[in-house]
Design a protein around this motif. Structure first.
Motif, PDB file in Angstrom:
ATOM      1  N   PHE A 161       0.828  -1.211   0.000  1.00 33.45           N
ATOM      2  CA  PHE A 161       0.000   0.000   0.000  1.00 33.45           C
ATOM      3  C   PHE A 161       0.863   1.263   0.000  1.00 33.45           C
ATOM      4  N   GLY A 162       2.037   1.193   0.609  1.00 24.84           N
ATOM      5  CA  GLY A 162       2.901   2.358   0.686  1.00 24.84           C
ATOM      6  C   GLY A 162       3.699   2.627  -0.581  1.00 24.84           C
ATOM      7  N   GLY A 168      -3.265  -6.332  -7.320  1.00 25.25           N
ATOM      8  CA  GLY A 168      -4.378  -7.245  -7.154  1.00 25.25           C
ATOM      9  C   GLY A 168      -4.157  -8.290  -6.089  1.00 25.25           C
ATOM     10  N   ALA A 169      -5.266  -8.947  -5.696  1.00 26.49           N
ATOM     11  CA  ALA A 169      -5.204 -10.032  -4.723  1.00 26.49           C
ATOM     12  C   ALA A 169      -6.320 -11.017  -5.003  1.00 26.49           C
ATOM     13  N   MET A 184     -11.353 -13.849   5.815  1.00 22.35           N
ATOM     14  CA  MET A 184     -10.773 -14.219   4.531  1.00 22.35           C
ATOM     15  C   MET A 184     -10.999 -13.131   3.480  1.00 22.35           C
ATOM     16  N   ILE A 185     -12.231 -12.689   3.332  1.00 14.73           N
ATOM     17  CA  ILE A 185     -12.518 -11.771   2.231  1.00 14.73           C
ATOM     18  C   ILE A 185     -11.988 -10.371   2.520  1.00 14.73           C
ATOM     19  N   GLN A 186     -12.023  -9.925   3.795  1.00 18.11           N
ATOM     20  CA  GLN A 186     -11.520  -8.582   4.085  1.00 18.11           C
ATOM     21  C   GLN A 186     -10.003  -8.532   4.089  1.00 18.11           C
ATOM     22  N   SER A 187      -9.351  -9.667   4.291  1.00 11.98           N
ATOM     23  CA  SER A 187      -7.897  -9.712   4.119  1.00 11.98           C
ATOM     24  C   SER A 187      -7.503  -9.510   2.660  1.00 11.98           C
ATOM     25  N   THR A 188      -8.442  -9.759   1.757  1.00 15.52           N
ATOM     26  CA  THR A 188      -8.192  -9.649   0.321  1.00 15.52           C
ATOM     27  C   THR A 188      -8.385  -8.230  -0.194  1.00 15.52           C
ATOM     28  N   TYR A 189      -9.048  -7.376   0.572  1.00 12.36           N
ATOM     29  CA  TYR A 189      -9.334  -6.028   0.093  1.00 12.36           C
ATOM     30  C   TYR A 189      -8.056  -5.329  -0.376  1.00 12.36           C
ATOM     31  N   ALA A 190      -8.065  -4.916  -1.622  1.00 10.12           N
ATOM     32  CA  ALA A 190      -6.944  -4.237  -2.270  1.00 10.12           C
ATOM     33  C   ALA A 190      -7.545  -3.493  -3.465  1.00 10.12           C
ATOM     34  N   PRO A 191      -6.752  -2.698  -4.192  1.00  7.49           N
ATOM     35  CA  PRO A 191      -7.338  -1.981  -5.329  1.00  7.49           C
ATOM     36  C   PRO A 191      -8.047  -2.867  -6.344  1.00  7.49           C
ATOM     37  N   TYR A 223      -8.245   3.988  -2.138  1.00  7.40           N
ATOM     38  CA  TYR A 223      -6.902   3.423  -2.313  1.00  7.40           C
ATOM     39  C   TYR A 223      -5.954   4.384  -3.025  1.00  7.40           C
ATOM     40  N   THR A 224      -6.476   5.434  -3.632  1.00 11.48           N
ATOM     41  CA  THR A 224      -5.601   6.455  -4.228  1.00 11.48           C
ATOM     42  C   THR A 224      -5.479   7.675  -3.319  1.00 11.48           C
TER      43      THR A 224
END
Length: 321
Positions: A161-162, A168-169, A184-191, A223-224
Motif C-alpha cells: 500500500f505504501g 491485485g489479490a 478471509m474476504i476482508q484480508s483480500t481487500y486491495a485496489p 486506495y488512491t
C-alpha cells in the motif's frame, strides 16, 4: 468470440524464457543465438529480438482481440548477468543494463500501439516491481504465494500500500474456493480483487459475498488517497495489523484492523492520522453496523478502543460530520 460478446481476456506471455535444446529454434523462429550462455534466458538487450517479440505479440493480440497483456518472468538472472563471459573488460552490469532497457523498450512499443491496454507484470511474484516497470505496468498477480494464508496476505498489503497505487489479490487459494468468511474476504481487500468463488459449491454463502463485495466497492476509491499504517509491520499470526486510508478533500476514509489467531491482545487503542483538528467524525463499524461520533482530537491523540476475538477483523468507514 469473447470480444464479440464484450468479454475482456488476459493472455500470459513469457518472452524472456525460451526452453530449447542447443542449436535449435522454436517453431516460431527464435534462433538459439539470442540465448545467453546457453541458458533459457533470452537476450532482451538485442534490438532484433525485441523487434521480433513486438511483431509476434502484436499479431497475437490483434488476431485474438486480447484485452490485457500479462508478462511472466520465472528466472533469477543474477548468475547470468554477472558471468565473466558476458562482462568483458570488467564492465559488470552492462549486459543487465542493455537487457533492462530492451524489455522496457518492448513494453513502450506495446503501450504506443495499444495505449488503453493494461500490462500485468506478474513476474512469478514480485520480480518486476522496480520503479521503471511500475511506470508501465501493474502487478495484478502480485505473488505465487498461497493466497489462502490470510496473515501473509495482510503483511504483503501493509507494505505494498505504501509503494504501489494499484495491485491485485485473490481471495483464496485453490483449496478454499467453496467458503467465504469475514476474515478471509476482508484480508483480500486491495485496489483489485479476484473473488475466486466456486459457483458450483452447495450452500455457498452468496449473500455474504455480495455484502462484502459491495463494501469493497464503497471503499475502493480511497486506495488512491493518503495511506497510514496503524500498526508496526509484522509477519505471522502473533501481532495485530491495521491501516487507514484518508481523503483530505472529502474528509472521509476507512480503516481495517486484523487480529490474527495467536495475537494475545484482545483490544487495542487506535490513533487515526490526517484528520482535521477541531472537527468531529462519525465512525461506522461495518461488521456490527454501529455508528459512533468522536471528536478529531480524541481520535488523533487518545484513539478509540477496538476489541476483537482471535482471527477476526473489522472494517470501519468514517467521515466528518
Amino acid at each position: 468470440h469473447g470480444a464479440k460478446h464484450g468479454v475482456k481476456t488476459l493472455l500470459w506471455f513469457e518472452p524472456e524464457m525460451a526452453r530449447l535444446p542447443e542449436n535449435e529454434s522454436d517453431p516460431e523462429g527464435i534462433p538459439y543465438k539470442y540465448h545467453l550462455l546457453g541458458s533459457p534466458l533470452v537476450d532482451m538487450g538485442d534490438p532484433d529480438f525485441v523487434d521480433w517479440c513486438f511483431d509476434r505479440f502484436s499479431s497475437i493480440l490483434d488476431t485474438g482481440k486480447i484485452s490485457l497483456y500479462r508478462q511472466d518472468y520465472g528466472v533469477n538472472p543474477a548468475v547470468i548477468f554477472t558471468h565473466p563471459e558476458i562482462n568483458t573488460e570488467g564492465r559488470v552490469g552492462m549486459m543487465e543494463n542493455r537487457y533492462a532497457r530492451g524489455y522496457w523498450g518492448l513494453w513502450d512499443k506495446l503501450i504506443d500501439r495499444y495505449p488503453h491496454m493494461m500490462i500485468d507484470d506478474c513476474a512469478a511474484g514480485g520480480g518486476r516491481n522496480d520503479i521503471d516497470s511500475m511506470r508501465r505496468a501493474v502487478p495484478l498477480h502480485k505473488t505465487d504465494h498461497d493466497y489462502s494464508r490470510q496473515d501473509d496476505k495482510q503483511s504483503m498489503h501493509q507494505s505494498l500500500f505504501g509503494w504501489l497505487p494499484y495491485f491485485g489479490a485473490c481471495m483464496v487459494g485453490p483449496d478454499k474456493c467453496s467458503e467465504v468468511n469475514p476474515y478471509m474476504i476482508q484480508s483480500t481487500y486491495a485496489p483489485w480483487v479476484a473473488l475466486c468463488a466456486n459457483v458450483y459449491a452447495e450452500g455457498y454463502d452468496w449473500e455474504s459475498l455480495r455484502r462484502y463485495t459491495e463494501l469493497w466497492r464503497e471503499i475502493n476509491p480511497y486506495y488512491t488517497a493518503d495511506y497510514y499504517p496503524l500498526t508496526a509491520w509484522s509477519r505471522g499470526d502473533k501481532a495485530w495489523r491495521g491501516w487507514e486510508f484518508f481523503d483530505p478533500k472529502t474528509e472521509s476514509g476507512f480503516l481495517q484492523l486484523f487480529r490474527p489467531a495467536n495475537a494475545a491482545e484482545e483490544r487495542r487503542a487506535v490513533q487515526l492520522k490526517g484528520l482535521c483538528e477541531g472537527a468531529v467524525y462519525e465512525l461506522w463499524d461495518r461488521e456490527t453496523d454501529r455508528r459512533t461520533v468522536i471528536p478529531a482530537s480524541t481520535l488523533l491523540h487518545e484513539g478509540f478502543v477496538v476489541e476483537m476475538e482471535a482471527e477476526s477483523t473489522v472494517t470501519i468507514t468514517f467521515r466528518r460530520v
